[in-house]
Structure formats: C-alpha cells, structure tokens
Design a protein around this motif. Structure first.
Motif, PDB file in Angstrom:
ATOM      1  N   UNK A  23       1.455 -19.806 -22.684  1.00  0.00           N
ATOM      2  CA  UNK A  23       0.104 -19.490 -23.155  1.00  0.00           C
ATOM      3  C   UNK A  23      -0.889 -19.761 -22.019  1.00  0.00           C
ATOM      4  N   UNK A  24      -0.748 -20.912 -21.392  1.00  0.00           N
ATOM      5  CA  UNK A  24      -1.605 -21.273 -20.262  1.00  0.00           C
ATOM      6  C   UNK A  24      -1.342 -20.349 -19.065  1.00  0.00           C
ATOM      7  N   UNK A  25      -0.077 -20.035 -18.823  1.00  0.00           N
ATOM      8  CA  UNK A  25       0.252 -19.102 -17.743  1.00  0.00           C
ATOM      9  C   UNK A  25      -0.473 -17.771 -17.953  1.00  0.00           C
ATOM     10  N   UNK A  26      -0.459 -17.273 -19.199  1.00  0.00           N
ATOM     11  CA  UNK A  26      -1.109 -15.995 -19.476  1.00  0.00           C
ATOM     12  C   UNK A  26      -2.615 -16.096 -19.269  1.00  0.00           C
ATOM     13  N   UNK A  27      -3.193 -17.206 -19.671  1.00  0.00           N
ATOM     14  CA  UNK A  27      -4.626 -17.428 -19.457  1.00  0.00           C
ATOM     15  C   UNK A  27      -4.960 -17.346 -17.967  1.00  0.00           C
ATOM     16  N   UNK A  84      -4.362 -14.976 -27.346  1.00  0.00           N
ATOM     17  CA  UNK A  84      -4.119 -15.201 -28.771  1.00  0.00           C
ATOM     18  C   UNK A  84      -2.859 -14.483 -29.243  1.00  0.00           C
ATOM     19  N   UNK A  85      -2.591 -13.312 -28.691  1.00  0.00           N
ATOM     20  CA  UNK A  85      -1.352 -12.600 -29.032  1.00  0.00           C
ATOM     21  C   UNK A  85      -0.133 -13.377 -28.533  1.00  0.00           C
ATOM     22  N   UNK A  86      -0.227 -13.928 -27.337  1.00  0.00           N
ATOM     23  CA  UNK A  86       0.875 -14.731 -26.791  1.00  0.00           C
ATOM     24  C   UNK A  86       1.102 -15.962 -27.670  1.00  0.00           C
ATOM     25  N   UNK A 110      -4.454 -23.467  -3.961  1.00  0.00           N
ATOM     26  CA  UNK A 110      -4.429 -24.856  -3.508  1.00  0.00           C
ATOM     27  C   UNK A 110      -4.977 -25.710  -4.640  1.00  0.00           C
ATOM     28  N   UNK A 111      -4.530 -26.970  -4.705  1.00  0.00           N
ATOM     29  CA  UNK A 111      -5.001 -27.871  -5.749  1.00  0.00           C
ATOM     30  C   UNK A 111      -6.526 -27.924  -5.712  1.00  0.00           C
ATOM     31  N   UNK A 112      -7.134 -27.734  -6.869  1.00  0.00           N
ATOM     32  CA  UNK A 112      -8.589 -27.714  -6.968  1.00  0.00           C
ATOM     33  C   UNK A 112      -9.157 -26.311  -7.072  1.00  0.00           C
ATOM     34  N   UNK A 113      -8.385 -25.289  -6.679  1.00  0.00           N
ATOM     35  CA  UNK A 113      -8.833 -23.903  -6.839  1.00  0.00           C
ATOM     36  C   UNK A 113      -8.977 -23.579  -8.325  1.00  0.00           C
ATOM     37  N   UNK A 114      -9.834 -22.629  -8.629  1.00  0.00           N
ATOM     38  CA  UNK A 114     -10.049 -22.203 -10.013  1.00  0.00           C
ATOM     39  C   UNK A 114      -8.756 -21.655 -10.625  1.00  0.00           C
ATOM     40  N   UNK A 115      -7.963 -20.965  -9.845  1.00  0.00           N
ATOM     41  CA  UNK A 115      -6.743 -20.340 -10.358  1.00  0.00           C
ATOM     42  C   UNK A 115      -5.518 -21.250 -10.290  1.00  0.00           C
ATOM     43  N   UNK A 116      -5.683 -22.465  -9.793  1.00  0.00           N
ATOM     44  CA  UNK A 116      -4.573 -23.426  -9.703  1.00  0.00           C
ATOM     45  C   UNK A 116      -4.041 -23.719 -11.103  1.00  0.00           C
ATOM     46  N   UNK A 117      -2.727 -23.692 -11.254  1.00  0.00           N
ATOM     47  CA  UNK A 117      -2.098 -24.024 -12.533  1.00  0.00           C
ATOM     48  C   UNK A 117      -1.895 -25.535 -12.614  1.00  0.00           C
ATOM     49  N   UNK A 118      -2.613 -26.171 -13.504  1.00  0.00           N
ATOM     50  CA  UNK A 118      -2.569 -27.604 -13.707  1.00  0.00           C
ATOM     51  C   UNK A 118      -1.220 -28.010 -14.299  1.00  0.00           C
ATOM     52  N   UNK A 119      -0.612 -29.066 -13.775  1.00  0.00           N
ATOM     53  CA  UNK A 119       0.715 -29.500 -14.228  1.00  0.00           C
ATOM     54  C   UNK A 119       0.711 -29.934 -15.693  1.00  0.00           C
ATOM     55  N   UNK A 120      -0.286 -30.690 -16.113  1.00  0.00           N
ATOM     56  CA  UNK A 120      -0.334 -31.184 -17.484  1.00  0.00           C
ATOM     57  C   UNK A 120      -0.518 -30.033 -18.478  1.00  0.00           C
ATOM     58  N   UNK A 121      -1.455 -29.149 -18.195  1.00  0.00           N
ATOM     59  CA  UNK A 121      -1.682 -28.011 -19.089  1.00  0.00           C
ATOM     60  C   UNK A 121      -0.477 -27.074 -19.105  1.00  0.00           C
ATOM     61  N   UNK A 122       0.181 -26.912 -17.963  1.00  0.00           N
ATOM     62  CA  UNK A 122       1.395 -26.092 -17.902  1.00  0.00           C
ATOM     63  C   UNK A 122       2.496 -26.690 -18.772  1.00  0.00           C
ATOM     64  N   UNK A 123       2.592 -28.003 -18.767  1.00  0.00           N
ATOM     65  CA  UNK A 123       3.630 -28.678 -19.546  1.00  0.00           C
ATOM     66  C   UNK A 123       3.424 -28.514 -21.045  1.00  0.00           C
ATOM     67  N   UNK A 124       2.184 -28.622 -21.492  1.00  0.00           N
ATOM     68  CA  UNK A 124       1.920 -28.562 -22.920  1.00  0.00           C
ATOM     69  C   UNK A 124       1.753 -27.144 -23.461  1.00  0.00           C
ATOM     70  N   UNK A 125       1.155 -26.260 -22.681  1.00  0.00           N
ATOM     71  CA  UNK A 125       0.836 -24.931 -23.190  1.00  0.00           C
ATOM     72  C   UNK A 125       1.621 -23.807 -22.514  1.00  0.00           C
ATOM     73  N   UNK A 126       2.468 -24.159 -21.564  1.00  0.00           N
ATOM     74  CA  UNK A 126       3.383 -23.295 -20.815  1.00  0.00           C
ATOM     75  C   UNK A 126       2.979 -21.832 -20.769  1.00  0.00           C
TER      76      UNK A 126
END
Length: 149
Positions: free
Chosen positions: A129-133, A14-16, A111-127
């Motif tokens: 903020x999503x990275x920090x999550x 939320x701070x980010x 690896x794709x499907x891992x819990x910690x995998x950074x999703x391309x779509x979410x990375x694109x929209x939330x950059x």
C-alpha cells in the motif's frame, strides 16, 4: 488515463488497500511478485526467482493447511504445521518487502530524507500500500522526466 514510469503503474491506493483486505493477503503476494518482476531488469542485484517462488509456495502451503484444518476433520498437528509455515512465510515476506523497498529506492536514485524515499518503518507496516503511494508520487513528480531521459 493510466500513467506509467519505468514500468510502474499509477493505481489507486484505496483500491490496493481493498484488494489486500478482500483477498485475505493474497494480493500482497501477487503485488510483491509483480513489483519484483518490474524491478529486476532495472537493477544490478535482482530479486531471485528461487526466493520469490519459495516465498509464494510457503505462503500457499500455510494457507492450504489452515483451510484444510478448519474445513475438514484434521489432526491438531496440521494446525501446528500450518502455523509454523505461516511464521516462516512471514519471515520471507519481511525480507521480500525489504528487498523491494531497497531496490525501489535505488531505481529512483533516492537518498534518505528525499521526498520519494521509502521509509523502513512505513514499508514494514503498510508494504504494498505504501509502495503504491510512493510509486504514485514518483509518477506525479517532475523527477520522472529526469529518470526517463
């Protein structure tokens, strides 16, 4: 207590988000630069300083052009130039976000499907903020102990 893993600091999502909004997007640039700085020593293919410097300069020039246009009497050509620079800046940001995302996945051995995998779509929209999550998830996970060992 602030927790770290691999130089990545756990922060409030939320701070980010608030910093991204209140800084009119300047925090996004700062955070991408900061993440690049932490990532580069940990990967074989670092994000070039020339790339990051160019992205930052184009963004600042675009912002200054728009501010000058609206704060002072200026010709319409200044606004058009600022908009074109903003378009170019947006392209640089998309590429930069992809570079950071891919390298974060590499560092965490995701690896794709891992819990910690950074999703391309979410990375694109939330950059950032999503990275920090995802950074917070990485710090909280048991995987960090394996990565640090």
């Amino acid at each position: 207590m602030v927790r770290h893993v691999w130089g990545f600091e756990e922060k409030s999502v939320f701070a980010v988000l608030a910093l991204c909004i209140c800084s009119f997007g300047l925090y996004v640039i700062y955070r991408l630069w900061q993440l690049s700085h932490v990532i580069n020593p940990r990967v074989e293919n670092p994000i070039s300083r020339a790339f990051t410097a160019t992205a930052i300069c184009i963004h600042v020039l675009s912002l200054l052009g728009i501010l000058c246009y609206f704060l002072f009497p200026a010709p319409p050509a200044l606004l058009l130039t600022a908009k074109l620079l903003h378009l170019l800046s947006s392209l640089f940001h998309v590429v930069w976000i992809i570079k950071v995302r891919n390298r974060l996945n590499t560092i965490n051995n995701n690896k794709k499907g891992d819990v910690l995998w950074l999703n391309a779509l979410l990375s694109s929209f939330f950059h950032v903020i999503y990275f920090q999550y995802k950074i917070n998830q990485t710090v909280d996970s048991g995987r960090t102990k394996k990565l640090e060992a």
